[in-house]
Write a protein that holds these residues in place. Structure first.
Motif, short mmCIF file in Angstrom:
data_model
loop_
_atom_site.label_atom_id
_atom_site.label_comp_id
_atom_site.label_asym_id
_atom_site.label_seq_id
_atom_site.Cartn_x
_atom_site.Cartn_y
_atom_site.Cartn_z
N GLN A 1 -39.55 57.25 -12.68
CA GLN A 1 -40.56 56.38 -12.80
C GLN A 1 -40.61 55.36 -11.77
O GLN A 1 -40.10 54.51 -11.76
CB GLN A 1 -40.23 55.60 -14.04
N GLN A 2 -41.21 56.00 -10.74
CA GLN A 2 -41.64 55.11 -9.48
C GLN A 2 -42.78 54.09 -9.59
O GLN A 2 -43.76 54.51 -10.29
CB GLN A 2 -41.81 55.93 -8.47
N ILE A 3 -42.69 52.98 -9.00
CA ILE A 3 -43.63 52.12 -8.84
C ILE A 3 -45.10 52.93 -8.04
O ILE A 3 -44.69 53.29 -7.08
CB ILE A 3 -43.63 50.81 -8.31
N PRO A 4 -46.40 52.78 -8.72
CA PRO A 4 -47.08 53.34 -7.94
C PRO A 4 -47.53 53.08 -6.55
O PRO A 4 -47.59 51.82 -6.28
CB PRO A 4 -48.49 53.21 -8.88
N ILE A 5 -47.74 53.80 -5.82
CA ILE A 5 -48.18 53.69 -4.27
C ILE A 5 -49.24 52.83 -4.35
O ILE A 5 -49.35 52.01 -3.09
CB ILE A 5 -48.23 55.25 -3.60
N SER A 6 -50.40 52.88 -5.17
CA SER A 6 -51.30 52.19 -4.82
C SER A 6 -51.36 50.72 -5.28
O SER A 6 -52.18 50.09 -4.84
CB SER A 6 -52.41 52.64 -6.11
N VAL A 7 -49.99 50.44 -5.57
CA VAL A 7 -49.50 48.84 -5.94
C VAL A 7 -49.84 48.18 -4.30
O VAL A 7 -50.17 47.30 -4.32
CB VAL A 7 -48.42 48.71 -6.66
N SER A 8 -48.81 48.92 -3.69
CA SER A 8 -48.94 48.27 -2.41
C SER A 8 -50.19 48.38 -1.48
O SER A 8 -50.31 47.77 -0.36
CB SER A 8 -47.73 48.87 -1.67
N GLN A 9 -50.93 49.48 -1.72
CA GLN A 9 -52.11 49.69 -1.15
C GLN A 9 -53.34 48.71 -1.36
O GLN A 9 -54.05 48.59 -0.53
CB GLN A 9 -52.55 51.30 -0.97
N THR A 10 -53.32 48.33 -2.65
CA THR A 10 -54.59 47.70 -3.00
C THR A 10 -54.25 46.24 -3.51
O THR A 10 -55.13 45.38 -3.44
CB THR A 10 -55.08 48.30 -4.40
N ALA A 11 -53.00 45.81 -3.68
CA ALA A 11 -52.68 44.35 -4.13
C ALA A 11 -51.75 43.76 -3.00
O ALA A 11 -50.55 43.68 -3.16
CB ALA A 11 -52.16 44.62 -5.50
N ASN A 12 -52.57 43.65 -1.93
CA ASN A 12 -51.59 42.87 -0.94
C ASN A 12 -51.66 41.29 -0.81
O ASN A 12 -51.10 41.07 0.16
CB ASN A 12 -52.34 43.37 0.47
N ARG A 13 -51.94 40.73 -2.02
CA ARG A 13 -51.64 39.39 -2.10
C ARG A 13 -50.92 39.17 -3.46
O ARG A 13 -50.80 38.08 -3.92
CB ARG A 13 -53.09 38.81 -2.28
N ILE A 14 -50.00 39.92 -3.68
CA ILE A 14 -48.96 39.89 -4.78
C ILE A 14 -48.08 38.60 -4.70
O ILE A 14 -47.34 38.44 -3.48
CB ILE A 14 -48.34 41.05 -5.14
N ARG A 15 -47.90 37.92 -5.72
CA ARG A 15 -47.16 36.85 -5.62
C ARG A 15 -45.88 36.78 -6.42
O ARG A 15 -44.70 36.05 -6.29
CB ARG A 15 -48.03 35.35 -6.01
N THR A 16 -45.91 37.62 -7.49
CA THR A 16 -44.64 38.02 -8.36
C THR A 16 -44.50 39.54 -8.41
O THR A 16 -45.53 40.17 -8.66
CB THR A 16 -45.12 37.22 -9.62
N VAL A 17 -43.30 39.81 -8.63
CA VAL A 17 -42.89 41.17 -9.11
C VAL A 17 -41.45 40.93 -10.03
O VAL A 17 -40.62 40.60 -9.54
CB VAL A 17 -42.32 42.05 -7.85
#
Length: 248
Positions: free
Chosen positions: A160-176
């Motif tokens: 269950q990996q974190i989707p690659i698209s998270v790092s590709q499309t959400a480059n302003r993430i403040r919280t994980v």
């Protein structure tokens, strides 16, 4: 919401104005509950909507929640002599008195250290948070570009990996956040790859939760997260922090 208002004047005014705007659909209580949300200050609104990152029926650690609010800049001290932690506790108690939280657990001194949100309040939090807060199930493959705060509603495993698209499309993430993470043993290689992905792509992170993630070392690239204010490494087997931690 009405507790501090005068029953003779303000209650009647509210009945004639606000309640008249609400749809009288017996199957939908959210518009009525939203009245309580609408009366909150802007800072309290941010604090409440942020709680949509936790799954339903999740026990929230109040101390950690306050620290997360602090990391995002939601808490503003009313005077110079008051700590942000104390002000954050006041924020929490204000929301608790207004029934945004329930099922609290207290220590021997009466301090609340765990709480839950009612399912309907959680639905309200999701509604008012909109696209800014996203809780991803294990089968979700993409994410809204407007997202700023992420939580992953599954325990990290190699399957269950974190989707690659998270790092590709959400480059302003403040919280994980990893609120559903359980203490599990899985491939160390997967853990290290996960961290490197965070450190390389989420340059604006303010809060990073890696608790119980199986890590034994922390990558030196942690120093890239110059905006990081909250880092949870509890339950890991990390014995020493890299020198780059001093760059934060």
């Amino acid at each position: 919401m009405l507790y501090y208002k005068d029953p003779e004047t303000e209650w009647l005014s509210l009945h004639k104005t606000e309640f008249s705007k609400i749809s009288q659909d017996d199957s939908d209580i959210l518009p009525t509950l939203k009245l309580s949300y609408d009366c909150l200050t802007s800072n309290l609104k941010h604090c409440f909507s942020y709680c949509s990152l936790f799954p339903k029926d999740h026990y929230i650690n109040v101390e950690n929640l306050i620290k997360l609010w602090m990391a995002q800049g939601f808490i503003k001290a009313s005077d110079a002599n008051q700590s942000l932690e104390d002000m954050g506790r006041e924020y929490f108690m204000e929301l608790y008195w207004r029934s945004f939280f329930q099922e609290v657990e207290e220590d021997e001194f009466g301090n609340i250290y765990y709480c839950k949100m009612h399912d309907l309040m959680h639905d309200l939090a999701l509604k008012v948070a909109g696209a800014k807060c996203a809780m991803l199930p294990s089968d979700k493959k993409d994410i809204d570009r407007r997202a700023r705060h992420l939580s992953f509603n599954f325990s990290l495993k190699s399957s269950q990996q974190i989707p690659i698209s998270v790092s590709q499309t959400a480059n302003r993430i403040r919280t994980v956040l990893l609120p559903s993470q359980q203490r599990e043993r899985y491939a160390l290689r997967e853990s290290l790859q996960l961290c490197d992905a965070f450190f390389s792509n989420f340059k604006f992170l303010r809060a990073l939760d890696l608790h119980d993630s199986g890590l034994t070392t922390l990558s030196n690239s942690i120093g890239k997260l110059r905006h990081l204010r909250y880092l949870d490494l509890s339950g890991t087997k990390i014995k020493a922090l890299p020198n780059s931690i001093t760059k934060l």
